[in-house]
Design a protein around this motif. Structure first.
Motif, PDB file in Angstrom:
ATOM      1  N   SER A  37      -8.855  -7.049   8.323  1.00  0.00           N
ATOM      2  CA  SER A  37      -7.438  -6.690   8.356  1.00  0.00           C
ATOM      3  C   SER A  37      -7.142  -5.751   7.205  1.00  0.00           C
ATOM      4  O   SER A  37      -7.706  -5.868   6.126  1.00  0.00           O
ATOM      5  CB  SER A  37      -6.551  -7.931   8.273  1.00  0.00           C
ATOM      6  OG  SER A  37      -6.762  -8.596   7.061  1.00  0.00           O
ATOM      7  N   GLY A  38      -6.280  -4.847   7.467  1.00  0.00           N
ATOM      8  CA  GLY A  38      -5.890  -3.912   6.436  1.00  0.00           C
ATOM      9  C   GLY A  38      -4.962  -2.871   6.992  1.00  0.00           C
ATOM     10  O   GLY A  38      -5.123  -2.426   8.125  1.00  0.00           O
ATOM     11  N   THR A  39      -3.983  -2.539   6.209  1.00  0.00           N
ATOM     12  CA  THR A  39      -3.028  -1.514   6.604  1.00  0.00           C
ATOM     13  C   THR A  39      -2.678  -0.690   5.375  1.00  0.00           C
ATOM     14  O   THR A  39      -2.906  -1.096   4.239  1.00  0.00           O
ATOM     15  CB  THR A  39      -1.729  -2.118   7.173  1.00  0.00           C
ATOM     16  OG1 THR A  39      -1.119  -2.927   6.172  1.00  0.00           O
ATOM     17  CG2 THR A  39      -1.993  -2.932   8.423  1.00  0.00           C
ATOM     18  N   PHE A  40      -2.133   0.462   5.629  1.00  0.00           N
ATOM     19  CA  PHE A  40      -1.537   1.249   4.552  1.00  0.00           C
ATOM     20  C   PHE A  40      -0.345   1.986   5.132  1.00  0.00           C
ATOM     21  O   PHE A  40      -0.225   2.162   6.339  1.00  0.00           O
ATOM     22  CB  PHE A  40      -2.554   2.199   3.893  1.00  0.00           C
ATOM     23  CG  PHE A  40      -3.111   3.271   4.800  1.00  0.00           C
ATOM     24  CD1 PHE A  40      -2.494   4.516   4.887  1.00  0.00           C
ATOM     25  CD2 PHE A  40      -4.259   3.036   5.543  1.00  0.00           C
ATOM     26  CE1 PHE A  40      -3.010   5.493   5.706  1.00  0.00           C
ATOM     27  CE2 PHE A  40      -4.789   4.013   6.365  1.00  0.00           C
ATOM     28  CZ  PHE A  40      -4.169   5.249   6.444  1.00  0.00           C
ATOM     29  N   LYS A  41       0.562   2.394   4.236  1.00  0.00           N
ATOM     30  CA  LYS A  41       1.788   3.061   4.664  1.00  0.00           C
ATOM     31  C   LYS A  41       1.837   4.480   4.139  1.00  0.00           C
ATOM     32  O   LYS A  41       1.425   4.742   3.013  1.00  0.00           O
ATOM     33  CB  LYS A  41       3.022   2.337   4.112  1.00  0.00           C
ATOM     34  CG  LYS A  41       3.498   1.183   4.899  1.00  0.00           C
ATOM     35  CD  LYS A  41       4.798   0.671   4.298  1.00  0.00           C
ATOM     36  CE  LYS A  41       5.334  -0.492   5.072  1.00  0.00           C
ATOM     37  NZ  LYS A  41       6.609  -0.943   4.530  1.00  0.00           N
ATOM     38  N   VAL A  42       2.347   5.349   4.969  1.00  0.00           N
ATOM     39  CA  VAL A  42       2.647   6.711   4.563  1.00  0.00           C
ATOM     40  C   VAL A  42       4.022   7.013   5.115  1.00  0.00           C
ATOM     41  O   VAL A  42       4.230   7.005   6.329  1.00  0.00           O
ATOM     42  CB  VAL A  42       1.611   7.708   5.114  1.00  0.00           C
ATOM     43  CG1 VAL A  42       2.011   9.141   4.776  1.00  0.00           C
ATOM     44  CG2 VAL A  42       0.219   7.396   4.610  1.00  0.00           C
ATOM     45  N   ARG A  43       4.988   7.224   4.229  1.00  0.00           N
ATOM     46  CA  ARG A  43       6.382   7.490   4.612  1.00  0.00           C
ATOM     47  C   ARG A  43       6.896   6.446   5.591  1.00  0.00           C
ATOM     48  O   ARG A  43       7.422   6.761   6.655  1.00  0.00           O
ATOM     49  CB  ARG A  43       6.522   8.879   5.212  1.00  0.00           C
ATOM     50  CG  ARG A  43       6.220   9.984   4.251  1.00  0.00           C
ATOM     51  CD  ARG A  43       6.491  11.324   4.885  1.00  0.00           C
ATOM     52  NE  ARG A  43       5.964  12.375   4.043  1.00  0.00           N
ATOM     53  CZ  ARG A  43       5.683  13.565   4.458  1.00  0.00           C
ATOM     54  NH1 ARG A  43       5.868  13.891   5.715  1.00  0.00           N
ATOM     55  NH2 ARG A  43       5.210  14.460   3.637  1.00  0.00           N
ATOM     56  N   GLU A  44       6.694   5.209   5.286  1.00  0.00           N
ATOM     57  CA  GLU A  44       7.160   4.065   6.065  1.00  0.00           C
ATOM     58  C   GLU A  44       6.492   3.928   7.436  1.00  0.00           C
ATOM     59  O   GLU A  44       6.963   3.196   8.285  1.00  0.00           O
ATOM     60  CB  GLU A  44       8.698   4.102   6.238  1.00  0.00           C
ATOM     61  CG  GLU A  44       9.463   4.100   4.937  1.00  0.00           C
ATOM     62  CD  GLU A  44       9.151   2.882   4.067  1.00  0.00           C
ATOM     63  OE1 GLU A  44       9.038   1.774   4.615  1.00  0.00           O
ATOM     64  OE2 GLU A  44       9.009   3.061   2.851  1.00  0.00           O
ATOM     65  N   VAL A  45       5.408   4.671   7.657  1.00  0.00           N
ATOM     66  CA  VAL A  45       4.634   4.539   8.882  1.00  0.00           C
ATOM     67  C   VAL A  45       3.385   3.730   8.552  1.00  0.00           C
ATOM     68  O   VAL A  45       2.636   4.070   7.635  1.00  0.00           O
ATOM     69  CB  VAL A  45       4.238   5.917   9.462  1.00  0.00           C
ATOM     70  CG1 VAL A  45       3.340   5.759  10.684  1.00  0.00           C
ATOM     71  CG2 VAL A  45       5.476   6.722   9.813  1.00  0.00           C
ATOM     72  N   ILE A  46       3.165   2.651   9.320  1.00  0.00           N
ATOM     73  CA  ILE A  46       2.051   1.753   9.039  1.00  0.00           C
ATOM     74  C   ILE A  46       0.818   2.188   9.830  1.00  0.00           C
ATOM     75  O   ILE A  46       0.881   2.399  11.039  1.00  0.00           O
ATOM     76  CB  ILE A  46       2.415   0.297   9.403  1.00  0.00           C
ATOM     77  CG1 ILE A  46       3.586  -0.164   8.548  1.00  0.00           C
ATOM     78  CG2 ILE A  46       1.220  -0.623   9.249  1.00  0.00           C
ATOM     79  CD1 ILE A  46       4.138  -1.513   8.949  1.00  0.00           C
ATOM     80  N   PHE A  47      -0.298   2.318   9.119  1.00  0.00           N
ATOM     81  CA  PHE A  47      -1.596   2.629   9.719  1.00  0.00           C
ATOM     82  C   PHE A  47      -2.437   1.359   9.643  1.00  0.00           C
ATOM     83  O   PHE A  47      -2.758   0.886   8.564  1.00  0.00           O
ATOM     84  CB  PHE A  47      -2.287   3.775   8.966  1.00  0.00           C
ATOM     85  CG  PHE A  47      -1.605   5.095   9.135  1.00  0.00           C
ATOM     86  CD1 PHE A  47      -2.055   5.990  10.094  1.00  0.00           C
ATOM     87  CD2 PHE A  47      -0.518   5.443   8.344  1.00  0.00           C
ATOM     88  CE1 PHE A  47      -1.435   7.211  10.249  1.00  0.00           C
ATOM     89  CE2 PHE A  47       0.104   6.658   8.501  1.00  0.00           C
ATOM     90  CZ  PHE A  47      -0.345   7.546   9.458  1.00  0.00           C
ATOM     91  N   ASP A  48      -2.822   0.829  10.815  1.00  0.00           N
ATOM     92  CA  ASP A  48      -3.560  -0.430  10.867  1.00  0.00           C
ATOM     93  C   ASP A  48      -5.047  -0.130  11.061  1.00  0.00           C
ATOM     94  O   ASP A  48      -5.590  -0.206  12.158  1.00  0.00           O
ATOM     95  CB  ASP A  48      -3.020  -1.293  12.018  1.00  0.00           C
ATOM     96  CG  ASP A  48      -3.570  -2.700  11.999  1.00  0.00           C
ATOM     97  OD1 ASP A  48      -4.361  -3.030  11.089  1.00  0.00           O
ATOM     98  OD2 ASP A  48      -3.209  -3.466  12.900  1.00  0.00           O
ATOM     99  N   TRP A  49      -5.725   0.196   9.968  1.00  0.00           N
ATOM    100  CA  TRP A  49      -7.136   0.533  10.061  1.00  0.00           C
ATOM    101  C   TRP A  49      -7.983  -0.704  10.374  1.00  0.00           C
ATOM    102  O   TRP A  49      -9.052  -0.584  10.964  1.00  0.00           O
ATOM    103  CB  TRP A  49      -7.633   1.220   8.787  1.00  0.00           C
ATOM    104  CG  TRP A  49      -7.542   0.375   7.541  1.00  0.00           C
ATOM    105  CD1 TRP A  49      -6.487   0.305   6.685  1.00  0.00           C
ATOM    106  CD2 TRP A  49      -8.528  -0.520   7.048  1.00  0.00           C
ATOM    107  NE1 TRP A  49      -6.753  -0.577   5.674  1.00  0.00           N
ATOM    108  CE2 TRP A  49      -8.017  -1.101   5.875  1.00  0.00           C
ATOM    109  CE3 TRP A  49      -9.793  -0.901   7.466  1.00  0.00           C
ATOM    110  CZ2 TRP A  49      -8.722  -2.036   5.131  1.00  0.00           C
ATOM    111  CZ3 TRP A  49     -10.501  -1.820   6.714  1.00  0.00           C
ATOM    112  CH2 TRP A  49      -9.958  -2.379   5.555  1.00  0.00           C
ATOM    113  N   GLY A  50      -7.531  -1.874  10.022  1.00  0.00           N
ATOM    114  CA  GLY A  50      -8.267  -3.100  10.304  1.00  0.00           C
ATOM    115  C   GLY A  50      -8.410  -3.351  11.798  1.00  0.00           C
ATOM    116  O   GLY A  50      -9.466  -3.766  12.280  1.00  0.00           O
ATOM    117  N   ALA A  51      -7.337  -3.106  12.548  1.00  0.00           N
ATOM    118  CA  ALA A  51      -7.393  -3.286  14.004  1.00  0.00           C
ATOM    119  C   ALA A  51      -8.391  -2.313  14.625  1.00  0.00           C
ATOM    120  O   ALA A  51      -9.105  -2.662  15.571  1.00  0.00           O
ATOM    121  CB  ALA A  51      -6.010  -3.093  14.615  1.00  0.00           C
TER     122      ALA A  51
END
Length: 136
Positions: free
Chosen positions: A53-67
């Motif tokens: 699991s893991g996510t990061f945000k860029v300008r309030e947009v969530i990127f779910d790299w874990g999925a």
């Protein structure tokens, strides 16, 4: 115009494609359930009970790299399972048939062969109309 459409629909390729699409849809359900029932629990087992699991945000947009990583693992495991359980055995059977170790499928029964001959005759007549069918 309708005859051309009928000829197009009755071609073997169109019918085979339609059957392939239907079987592909059914196979999709099978692979999805295989992934949910066996591969996802296997991933959790190998990772100590957790999925990546893991996510990061860029300008309030969530990127779910874990999925995405989980989907890659599931894809690799599914592809491996399909290869070893379906593709490899089918290739071995084809090799045996080519070497003559495994008998070819039996010829069709007499009634099936007779129906095929009737079909071929009717097709030949429809493509080569007799004198009574010609329009002048």
């Amino acid at each position: 115009m309708l005859k051309g459409f009928k000829d197009f629909i009755m071609r073997g390729n169109v019918v085979e494609l339609a059957v392939g699409v239907v079987i592909g849809a059914a196979f999709n359900g099978l692979v999805t359930q295989l992934t949910k029932s066996f591969l996802e629990p296997l991933i959790k087992l190998l990772s100590g009970g957790k999925t990546v699991s893991g996510t990061f945000k860029v300008r309030e947009v969530i990127f779910d790299w874990g999925a995405f990583i989980n989907a890659v693992f599931a894809f690799i495991l599914t592809a491996a399972a399909l290869y070893f359980l379906i593709v490899l055995p089918m290739n071995k059977i084809a090799e045996r048939r080519a070497r003559g170790e495994e008998p070819e499928p039996k010829a069709p029964a007499d009634d099936v062969r007779l129906l095929q001959e009737i079909r071929d005759i009717l097709l030949a007549q429809s493509h080569n109309p007799g004198p009574q069918d010609r329009r002048y």
